[in-house]
Design an enzyme around this catalytic site. Structure first.
Site, PDB file in Angstrom:
ATOM      1  NE  ARG A   1      -2.732   7.786  -1.519  1.00 57.79           N
ATOM      2  CZ  ARG A   1      -2.773   6.699  -2.272  1.00 57.79           C
ATOM      3  NH1 ARG A   1      -2.608   6.786  -3.580  1.00 57.79           N
ATOM      4  NH2 ARG A   1      -2.969   5.523  -1.736  1.00 57.79           N
TER       5      ARG A   1
ATOM      6  CG  HIS B   1      -2.044   0.960   1.132  1.00 62.14           C
ATOM      7  ND1 HIS B   1      -1.858   2.307   1.229  1.00 62.14           N
ATOM      8  CD2 HIS B   1      -3.372   0.770   0.928  1.00 62.14           C
ATOM      9  CE1 HIS B   1      -3.036   2.915   1.089  1.00 62.14           C
ATOM     10  NE2 HIS B   1      -3.966   2.002   0.907  1.00 62.14           N
TER      11      HIS B   1
END
Lengths: 228, 553
Positions: B349, B329
């Site tokens: 994000r 990740h």
């Protein structure tokens, strides 16, 4: 932290004293001294409630709570983990229930014994307003219960501390499920898309993507428009 | 921590770098970093993605996966001594005789159990075995959301294309088709269970974008999406009186004389007794392998994510797929030390936070597919040397979370990312005001036991598999929001198919002969190992204790 390997903390794990590097979480400190968890460890990231811990600081009367995976050891900590929190779970058929004020009293009648002492709130390692949602359940305010309790990780510490023997996290679970199922408005676009898929609207398109050559597929991928 | 003065969670030298981030923030709010071309992606991955490090892998020596390249840590459990000596197990009294055995009580296993029940199997003919507590799994930790193409500007076709491209065109097309076509009905089922997805007043889902996705199709429930889904599943499992054995692990699959999987030997981790289960169908839903710490990486994964399923499947000769591919990740926590490796959800994000270097500059489009994004962060830290070094010597980049509050308004983080806020404020870091430090962390097992069709069948008769333990759906890279979707779609299909198939299965005499054959192969190929598999739980005890350990009790 540059000196962290030299700085040690004295902690008392179930009464036995150990020196552990300060800066470790309670969970890592217990592993450091040799405990291999079967109970008391789960996601190790603050999401599952498996590592509910109670502690007192030396010479302090106050009982404190923590998630072992999220709390740093402190010098003078007397701690124990709770391997399991017994809390009555009523069996129900959600399809047969409705979101009425009486549902809590019918399934968890002890909720009426709440004396608003706020002990549950103080016992919550997630800092939720537990008492407020228990009270909201008595008023049948499903939305308030659902949202105030949403971040509950069901560690059960509130249920262990409640003098009225209520299991607040169970009330919250029931409230959220009823709220999600019966009160939250349904997404019409989901239903519509399911029908479109069932009637085969996308079958040809997807079949085509499955059968075209790799270069053509790559081209389609690169040229696809990205929603901003 | 004592010995270093912290200002709102950060030492002074990190504060100085934060000032750079603050200086460029206004400019960056208007900037958009370019997406990479496919060639640029390839080049970046080859140079910086940990999967491409040759020394991190070796070939499997024997069995149906002979010659396949996999990380050493995975090959170690595929070429290990069986945890239990089969000669010590007496199969003759069967402790549980069921139609469907489900190994794993996370999202996939629970979904499979419920759909088997809906398909007409009696609750008492189903058995769920769970290594820790019911619902202890990576599923509970998944934060960001679940993809489903159910908005008017979206379609399953677009979802399909995103997945195939994100997986670098290595996915099994049939499995992808089923994944995208079933997605909306999973959302509807969740609504009926009471899952509280984020939505606006008229019920329309508040969907967000995700790395590699061309449409905003990420459905979430704050940043506790996984937890919200599995607690509903768990409550339903309890309400339906589905039998569950907690703190019990499968240590070996059982086969019968017709070479079908016919159940499992279970080990009660607390009382140390074993149980023999005979089952017409066995569904493996054991999740992933993050706790193997591939290439020494920290992980976001659950304590129990030790890759047990692939070891069990390997002993019965199942074909594995894409196990060379590991998902890192892009954003694991890099600071403070106590939370290093934990997930910083992609939703941060999705909501507008940009990764930036120590000078406060952007260096990658914030929502590339995960392997690309992770590689760009590694490059920034280790080739361009523009990362930030933490007090413990780790490198990372800033994730500029305060942008979220500027873009969407004050209070957005506490409303939509309460878990992330909590994770940081526990260490006095206020992510609404200060950026957070991140570095890639081991997150997901892209491959696994090969699912040979969308009925969740594997190459071995009687053995079904669903969820992270499988390979084929995601190819070499999974997109965000497709893991919850995968265990839901294929958990459901496993339950439905098992219910149907169980009516026709006739079992023969039970045996563990395959374990003997596995041991022979291990010996014949000259594998030297002291390891045993499945490993059940990772070893984190201190060296001081382990070096003087006695196992007397």
């Amino acid at each position: 932290m540059e000196n962290s390997e030299k700085i040690m903390a004295r902690v008392y794990i179930m009464g036995r004293d150990h020196l552990v590097p300060s800066g470790l979480t309670i969970m890592k400190a217990m592993e450091y001294v040799g405990y291999k968890f079967i109970r008391g460890a789960g996601c190790r990231g603050g999401f599952c409630g498996a590592c509910a811990t109670i502690y007192r600081m030396k010479n302090d009367y106050k009982l404190r709570v923590a998630l072992a995976c999220q709390e740093t050891v402190k010098d003078g900590m007397f701690l124990a983990q709770i391997p399991f929190t017994p809390a009555n779970k009523v069996i129900y058929d959600l399809d047969q229930l409705s979101p009425t004020v009486s549902v809590f009293l019918e399934l968890y009648p002890e909720v009426a014994k709440c004396v608003s002492c706020n002990t549950c709130t103080k016992a919550c390692p997630q800092d939720l307003e537990v008492m407020d949602y228990v009270q909201a359940s008595l008023r049948g305010d499903f939305e308030k219960v659902a949202f105030l309790s949403f971040d509950c990780i069901s560690c059960g510490l509130c249920a262990m501390r409640c003098p009225a023997e209520i299991a607040p996290h169970r009330i919250a679970e029931l409230a959220r499920r009823l709220y999600g199922k019966y009160i939250m408005p349904r997404a019409q676009h989901v239903e519509k898309r399911i029908k479109e898929i069932e009637t085969g609207k996308y079958d040809e398109e997807v079949k085509k993507l499955m059968s075209i050559g790799l270069n053509e597929l790559k081209k389609l991928y690169v040229e696809r428009e990205i929603e901003k | 921590m004592s010995g270093t003065d912290l200002i709102k969670g950060y030492p002074k030298y990190l504060r100085e770098s934060i000032q750079n981030v603050e200086k460029t923030r206004e400019r960056r709010l208007k900037e958009s970093f370019e997406l990479m071309s496919l060639d640029e992606r390839d080049e970046l991955l080859k140079t910086f993605h940990p999967d491409y490090r040759k020394e991190g892998k070796r070939q499997v020596k024997f069995g149906p996966n002979k010659g396949d390249l996999m990380p050493h840590e995975v090959v170690d459990i595929l070429e290990a001594h069986p945890l239990v000596d089969p000669n010590t197990i007496d199969l003759s009294p069967v402790d549980f005789d069921v139609s469907i055995l489900i190994i794993g009580g996370g999202g996939g296993g629970m979904t499979a159990a419920l759909w088997a029940l809906y398909s007409g199997v009696n609750a008492e003919d189903i058995l769920i075995v769970q290594k820790l507590r019911l619902m202890d799994s990576n599923s509970v930790m998944s934060q960001g959301g679940i993809q489903a193409a159910d908005k008017t500007n979206d379609s399953p076709t677009m979802h399909y294309l995103d997945i195939i491209g994100g997986g670098h065109f290595t996915n099994n097309p049939e499995l992808v088709r089923t994944l995208v076509m079933d997605a909306p009905l999973i959302i509807k089922w969740h609504e009926e269970l009471g899952v509280m997805y984020d939505r606006v007043a008229d019920g329309t889902m508040s969907t967000l974008s995700g790395g590699g996705a061309s449409r905003k199709r990420m459905h979430s429930a704050r940043d506790y999406t996984g937890m919200e889904i599995v607690r509903n599943l768990k409550d339903e499992i309890l309400n339906k009186n589905l039998p569950v054995l907690e703190f019990t692990s499968a240590v070996e699959l059982i086969m019968d004389e017709y070479d079908q999987v016919a159940g499992a030997v279970l080990y009660d981790m607390e009382t140390h007794r074993y149980h023999v289960v005979r089952a017409k169908l066995t569904i493996l839903a054991t999740g992933g392998f993050g706790r193997l710490h591939i290439q020494g990486f920290q992980t976001t994964n659950h304590y129990g994510a030790t890759g047990d399923g692939v070891a069990l499947a390997c002993h019965v000769g199942a074909k594995l797929k894409d196990l060379d591919s590991v998902q890192y990740h892009p954003t694991g926590a890099a600071y403070p030390e106590q939370i290093v490796g934990l997930l910083v959800t992609e939703k941060v994000r999705n909501l507008g936070a940009q990764p930036v270097n120590r000078n406060g500059d952007q260096f990658v489009y914030p929502l590339e597919p995960r392997d690309v994004e992770a590689s760009a962060i590694i490059r920034e830290c280790y080739e361009r040397n523009k990362g930030i070094e933490t007090p413990t010597g780790m490198r990372g980049v800033w994730l500029d979370s305060p942008m979220i509050e500027i873009i969407h308004g004050e209070g957005t983080i506490s409303k939509l990312l309460p878990a992330m806020y909590r994770q940081n404020i526990r260490f006095d870091i206020d992510m609404t005001k200060d950026p957070i430090l991140v570095f890639p962390t081991l997150h997901f097992q892209n491959g696994g036991i090969e699912m040979i069709n969308d009925k969740t069948e594997t190459s071995v008769s009687g053995l079904l598999a669903c969820g992270e333990v499988t390979g084929g759906v995601h190819g070499k890279n999974r997109l965000m929001g497709n893991s919850i979707l995968e265990y839901s779609v294929y958990g459901r299909r496993a339950g439905i198919f098992a219910a149907k198939r169980a009516q026709k299965v006739k079992l023969g005499k039970l045996s563990l002969d395959h374990v003997g054959r596995y041991k022979e192969m291990l010996k014949e190929t000259g594998v030297k190992t002291t390891k045993k598999a499945p490993i059940l739980l990772p070893e984190y005890r201190g060296e001081g204790v382990l070096s003087r350990a006695l196992n007397l009790l």
